[in-house]
Design a protein around this motif. Structure first.
Motif, PDB file in Angstrom:
ATOM      1  N   VAL A 156      16.932  -1.045   7.737  1.00  0.00           N
ATOM      2  CA  VAL A 156      17.996  -0.400   8.138  1.00  0.00           C
ATOM      3  C   VAL A 156      18.576  -0.703   9.302  1.00  0.00           C
ATOM      4  CG1 VAL A 156      19.123   1.965   8.336  1.00  0.00           C
ATOM      5  CG2 VAL A 156      17.163   1.541   6.512  1.00  0.00           C
ATOM      6  N   ARG A 157      19.895  -1.001   9.385  1.00  0.00           N
ATOM      7  CA  ARG A 157      20.675  -1.491  10.782  1.00  0.00           C
ATOM      8  C   ARG A 157      20.626  -0.201  11.297  1.00  0.00           C
ATOM      9  NH1 ARG A 157      26.834  -3.247  12.332  1.00  0.00           N
ATOM     10  NH2 ARG A 157      26.436  -3.926  14.191  1.00  0.00           N
ATOM     11  N   MET A 158      20.152  -0.238  12.772  1.00  0.00           N
ATOM     12  CA  MET A 158      20.194   0.838  13.693  1.00  0.00           C
ATOM     13  C   MET A 158      21.193   0.567  14.723  1.00  0.00           C
ATOM     14  SD  MET A 158      17.838   3.155  12.447  1.00  0.00           S
ATOM     15  CE  MET A 158      17.790   4.294  13.531  1.00  0.00           C
ATOM     16  N   VAL A 159      22.258   1.644  14.957  1.00  0.00           N
ATOM     17  CA  VAL A 159      23.038   1.261  15.891  1.00  0.00           C
ATOM     18  C   VAL A 159      22.895   2.522  17.140  1.00  0.00           C
ATOM     19  CG1 VAL A 159      24.615   0.280  14.337  1.00  0.00           C
ATOM     20  CG2 VAL A 159      24.702   2.735  14.729  1.00  0.00           C
ATOM     21  N   ARG A 160      22.882   1.782  18.336  1.00  0.00           N
ATOM     22  CA  ARG A 160      22.819   2.759  19.499  1.00  0.00           C
ATOM     23  C   ARG A 160      24.006   3.500  19.936  1.00  0.00           C
ATOM     24  NH1 ARG A 160      18.554   2.305  24.136  1.00  0.00           N
ATOM     25  NH2 ARG A 160      19.343   4.253  25.400  1.00  0.00           N
ATOM     26  N   VAL A 161      24.245   4.766  19.770  1.00  0.00           N
ATOM     27  CA  VAL A 161      25.268   5.490  20.091  1.00  0.00           C
ATOM     28  C   VAL A 161      24.736   6.299  21.226  1.00  0.00           C
ATOM     29  CG1 VAL A 161      26.960   6.950  19.443  1.00  0.00           C
ATOM     30  CG2 VAL A 161      26.079   5.383  17.763  1.00  0.00           C
ATOM     31  N   GLY A 162      25.355   6.004  22.599  1.00  0.00           N
ATOM     32  CA  GLY A 162      24.894   6.860  23.829  1.00  0.00           C
ATOM     33  C   GLY A 162      23.679   6.434  23.861  1.00  0.00           C
ATOM     34  N   ASP A 163      22.764   7.558  23.906  1.00  0.00           N
ATOM     35  CA  ASP A 163      21.181   7.312  24.284  1.00  0.00           C
ATOM     36  C   ASP A 163      20.588   7.348  23.154  1.00  0.00           C
ATOM     37  OD1 ASP A 163      21.488   9.908  23.900  1.00  0.00           O
ATOM     38  OD2 ASP A 163      20.373  10.619  25.668  1.00  0.00           O
ATOM     39  N   ARG A 164      21.063   7.369  21.745  1.00  0.00           N
ATOM     40  CA  ARG A 164      20.585   7.651  20.616  1.00  0.00           C
ATOM     41  C   ARG A 164      20.542   6.499  19.661  1.00  0.00           C
ATOM     42  NH1 ARG A 164      21.983  12.530  22.528  1.00  0.00           N
ATOM     43  NH2 ARG A 164      20.499  14.173  22.765  1.00  0.00           N
ATOM     44  N   TRP A 165      19.567   6.212  18.820  1.00  0.00           N
ATOM     45  CA  TRP A 165      19.903   5.299  17.628  1.00  0.00           C
ATOM     46  C   TRP A 165      19.996   6.020  16.443  1.00  0.00           C
ATOM     47  CZ3 TRP A 165      19.743   0.155  18.367  1.00  0.00           C
ATOM     48  CH2 TRP A 165      19.179  -0.261  19.892  1.00  0.00           C
ATOM     49  N   VAL A 166      21.168   5.406  15.809  1.00  0.00           N
ATOM     50  CA  VAL A 166      21.583   6.087  14.512  1.00  0.00           C
ATOM     51  C   VAL A 166      21.543   4.975  13.334  1.00  0.00           C
ATOM     52  CG1 VAL A 166      23.676   7.357  13.170  1.00  0.00           C
ATOM     53  CG2 VAL A 166      23.006   7.638  15.877  1.00  0.00           C
ATOM     54  N   PRO A 167      21.003   5.353  12.094  1.00  0.00           N
ATOM     55  CA  PRO A 167      20.950   4.600  11.083  1.00  0.00           C
ATOM     56  C   PRO A 167      22.471   4.480  10.808  1.00  0.00           C
ATOM     57  CG  PRO A 167      19.689   6.561  10.537  1.00  0.00           C
ATOM     58  CD  PRO A 167      20.179   6.877  11.791  1.00  0.00           C
ATOM     59  N   TRP A 168      22.838   3.096  10.449  1.00  0.00           N
ATOM     60  CA  TRP A 168      24.079   2.753  10.121  1.00  0.00           C
ATOM     61  C   TRP A 168      24.825   3.451   9.180  1.00  0.00           C
ATOM     62  CZ3 TRP A 168      28.303   0.624  12.277  1.00  0.00           C
ATOM     63  CH2 TRP A 168      29.196   0.204  11.418  1.00  0.00           C
ATOM     64  N   HIS A 169      24.092   3.778   7.804  1.00  0.00           N
ATOM     65  CA  HIS A 169      24.574   4.350   6.837  1.00  0.00           C
ATOM     66  C   HIS A 169      24.801   5.653   6.942  1.00  0.00           C
ATOM     67  CE1 HIS A 169      20.770   6.033   6.034  1.00  0.00           C
ATOM     68  NE2 HIS A 169      20.279   4.981   5.870  1.00  0.00           N
ATOM     69  N   ALA A 201      12.416   8.121  12.238  1.00  0.00           N
ATOM     70  CA  ALA A 201      11.680   7.631  10.588  1.00  0.00           C
ATOM     71  C   ALA A 201      12.252   6.439  10.202  1.00  0.00           C
ATOM     72  CB  ALA A 201      12.093   8.854   9.980  1.00  0.00           C
ATOM     73  N   TYR A 202      13.251   6.044  10.588  1.00  0.00           N
ATOM     74  CA  TYR A 202      13.994   4.882  10.459  1.00  0.00           C
ATOM     75  C   TYR A 202      13.405   3.690  11.056  1.00  0.00           C
ATOM     76  CZ  TYR A 202      17.145   6.512   6.641  1.00  0.00           C
ATOM     77  OH  TYR A 202      17.565   7.036   5.687  1.00  0.00           O
ATOM     78  N   LEU A 203      13.423   4.110  12.507  1.00  0.00           N
ATOM     79  CA  LEU A 203      12.476   3.150  13.373  1.00  0.00           C
ATOM     80  C   LEU A 203      11.352   2.615  12.917  1.00  0.00           C
ATOM     81  CD1 LEU A 203      14.026   4.346  16.797  1.00  0.00           C
ATOM     82  CD2 LEU A 203      14.704   2.232  15.795  1.00  0.00           C
ATOM     83  N   ASN A 204      10.520   3.806  12.673  1.00  0.00           N
ATOM     84  CA  ASN A 204       9.241   3.381  12.251  1.00  0.00           C
ATOM     85  C   ASN A 204       9.270   2.586  11.023  1.00  0.00           C
ATOM     86  OD1 ASN A 204       8.343   5.023  14.074  1.00  0.00           O
ATOM     87  ND2 ASN A 204       7.855   6.835  12.925  1.00  0.00           N
ATOM     88  N   GLN A 205      10.165   2.871  10.074  1.00  0.00           N
ATOM     89  CA  GLN A 205      10.289   2.069   8.514  1.00  0.00           C
ATOM     90  C   GLN A 205      10.684   0.461   8.988  1.00  0.00           C
ATOM     91  OE1 GLN A 205      12.849   3.784   5.094  1.00  0.00           O
ATOM     92  NE2 GLN A 205      14.148   2.130   5.791  1.00  0.00           N
ATOM     93  N   THR A 206      11.669   0.629  10.001  1.00  0.00           N
ATOM     94  CA  THR A 206      12.298  -0.747  10.405  1.00  0.00           C
ATOM     95  C   THR A 206      11.175  -1.673  11.014  1.00  0.00           C
ATOM     96  OG1 THR A 206      14.554   0.099  10.842  1.00  0.00           O
ATOM     97  CG2 THR A 206      13.788  -1.955  11.842  1.00  0.00           C
ATOM     98  N   THR A 207      10.202  -0.789  11.741  1.00  0.00           N
ATOM     99  CA  THR A 207       9.113  -1.758  12.523  1.00  0.00           C
ATOM    100  C   THR A 207       8.094  -2.156  11.657  1.00  0.00           C
ATOM    101  OG1 THR A 207       9.549  -0.457  14.372  1.00  0.00           O
ATOM    102  CG2 THR A 207       7.579  -1.471  14.235  1.00  0.00           C
ATOM    103  N   ASN A 208       7.764  -1.166  10.723  1.00  0.00           N
ATOM    104  CA  ASN A 208       6.754  -1.506   9.570  1.00  0.00           C
ATOM    105  C   ASN A 208       7.326  -2.670   8.842  1.00  0.00           C
ATOM    106  OD1 ASN A 208       5.158   0.423  10.428  1.00  0.00           O
ATOM    107  ND2 ASN A 208       5.776   2.057   9.224  1.00  0.00           N
ATOM    108  N   GLY A 209       8.736  -2.774   8.326  1.00  0.00           N
ATOM    109  CA  GLY A 209       9.243  -3.617   7.620  1.00  0.00           C
ATOM    110  C   GLY A 209       9.245  -5.100   7.989  1.00  0.00           C
ATOM    111  N   MET A 210       9.562  -5.072   9.681  1.00  0.00           N
ATOM    112  CA  MET A 210       9.305  -6.137  10.173  1.00  0.00           C
ATOM    113  C   MET A 210       8.116  -6.969  10.299  1.00  0.00           C
ATOM    114  SD  MET A 210      12.424  -7.457  11.511  1.00  0.00           S
ATOM    115  CE  MET A 210      11.833  -8.348  12.920  1.00  0.00           C
ATOM    116  N   ASP A 211       6.937  -5.912  10.621  1.00  0.00           N
ATOM    117  CA  ASP A 211       5.720  -6.545  10.370  1.00  0.00           C
ATOM    118  C   ASP A 211       5.446  -6.987   9.129  1.00  0.00           C
ATOM    119  OD1 ASP A 211       5.366  -5.430  13.014  1.00  0.00           O
ATOM    120  OD2 ASP A 211       4.437  -3.598  12.620  1.00  0.00           O
ATOM    121  N   GLY A 212       5.689  -6.512   7.996  1.00  0.00           N
ATOM    122  CA  GLY A 212       5.570  -7.135   6.847  1.00  0.00           C
ATOM    123  C   GLY A 212       6.092  -8.348   6.398  1.00  0.00           C
ATOM    124  N   PHE A 213       7.438  -8.441   7.127  1.00  0.00           N
ATOM    125  CA  PHE A 213       8.177  -9.758   6.817  1.00  0.00           C
ATOM    126  C   PHE A 213       7.544 -10.833   7.617  1.00  0.00           C
ATOM    127  CE2 PHE A 213      11.262 -12.748   8.305  1.00  0.00           C
ATOM    128  CZ  PHE A 213      11.750 -13.155   7.314  1.00  0.00           C
TER     129      PHE A 213
END
Length: 216
Positions: A156-169, A201-213
């Motif tokens: 999932v694309r995460m975008v930084r808005v201010g000091d927080r990361w938000v899932p793009w969708h 939760a999405y950051l964890n998912q993204t990190t796990n996905g990257m490791d799997g890749f």
């Protein structure tokens, strides 16, 4: 008098912050788009490309140039929103070139991939649920559709808005990403923690996905 001046100054600063946020997000998109257009290599192929492919390639290149110029000249968040549609047009033409090269029908003009608009227009509707959420029908690109069919979670694309990361969708567009940041900033502490937990939760998912890749 002084109160009115202060409020006007605050509005100006808020508008400038919105523009900076929008411009940074769109700059990322335009950069990736340039790499995608360049990767088509139609201008360096020795053989004559298909006329339809060549036409879509030219349109993609023209849209990329237009997006670059519009972004450089932008002064407000609203200026950047205009660039978003130009980039979407370029992504469609890139997808059309790839389809012609693969001997497939031209893609429909659909909404961007749900997980990451940089993937181009969505190709299929699939059933999907966010972490702890309710299943829903979403449009995804062909690559992400294959991942879901194989039981893998797309990144999932995460975008930084201010000091927080938000899932793009969660934002859905440049305007949505900016508004999401403003809403997070105005939220109560309970609301903020809820948003942070979702983002984590999405950051964890993204990190796990990257490791799997990297392991495949």
């Amino acid at each position: 008098m002084f109160g009115g001046r202060r409020r006007r100054r605050e509005r100006e600063l808020a508008a400038k912050d919105r523009w900076r946020t929008a411009r940074k997000l769109m700059d990322e998109d335009v950069t990736v788009l340039g790499e995608q257009v360049s990767g088509l290599h139609l201008d360096t192929r020795a053989d004559d490309p298909d006329e339809v492919a060549h036409d879509h390639y030219r349109r993609a290149l023209d849209s990329y140039d237009q997006a670059t110029q519009l972004l450089a000249a932008s002064e407000t968040a609203e200026d950047v929103v205009v660039v978003e549609q130009v980039v979407a047009d370029a992504r469609y033409h890139c997808a059309a070139v790839l389809a012609v090269q693969a001997g497939e029908p031209l893609p429909e003009r659909r909404e961007p991939c749900f997980f990451n608009p940089q993937h181009g227009p969505s190709m299929r509707d699939v059933e999907w649920a966010p972490p702890g959420g309710t299943p829903r029908s979403i449009g995804v690109c062909a690559a992400d559709a294959r991942k879901l069919s194989a039981g893998d979670e797309p990144l999932v694309r995460m975008v930084r808005v201010g000091d927080r990361w938000v899932p793009w969708h969660q934002a859905g567009s440049i305007t949505g990403a900016i508004d999401a940041g403003a809403q997070l900033a105005r939220s109560s502490s309970h609301g903020v923690h809820g948003q942070q937990n979702l983002a984590q939760a999405y950051l964890n998912q993204t990190t796990n996905g990257m490791d799997g890749f990297h392991r495949r």
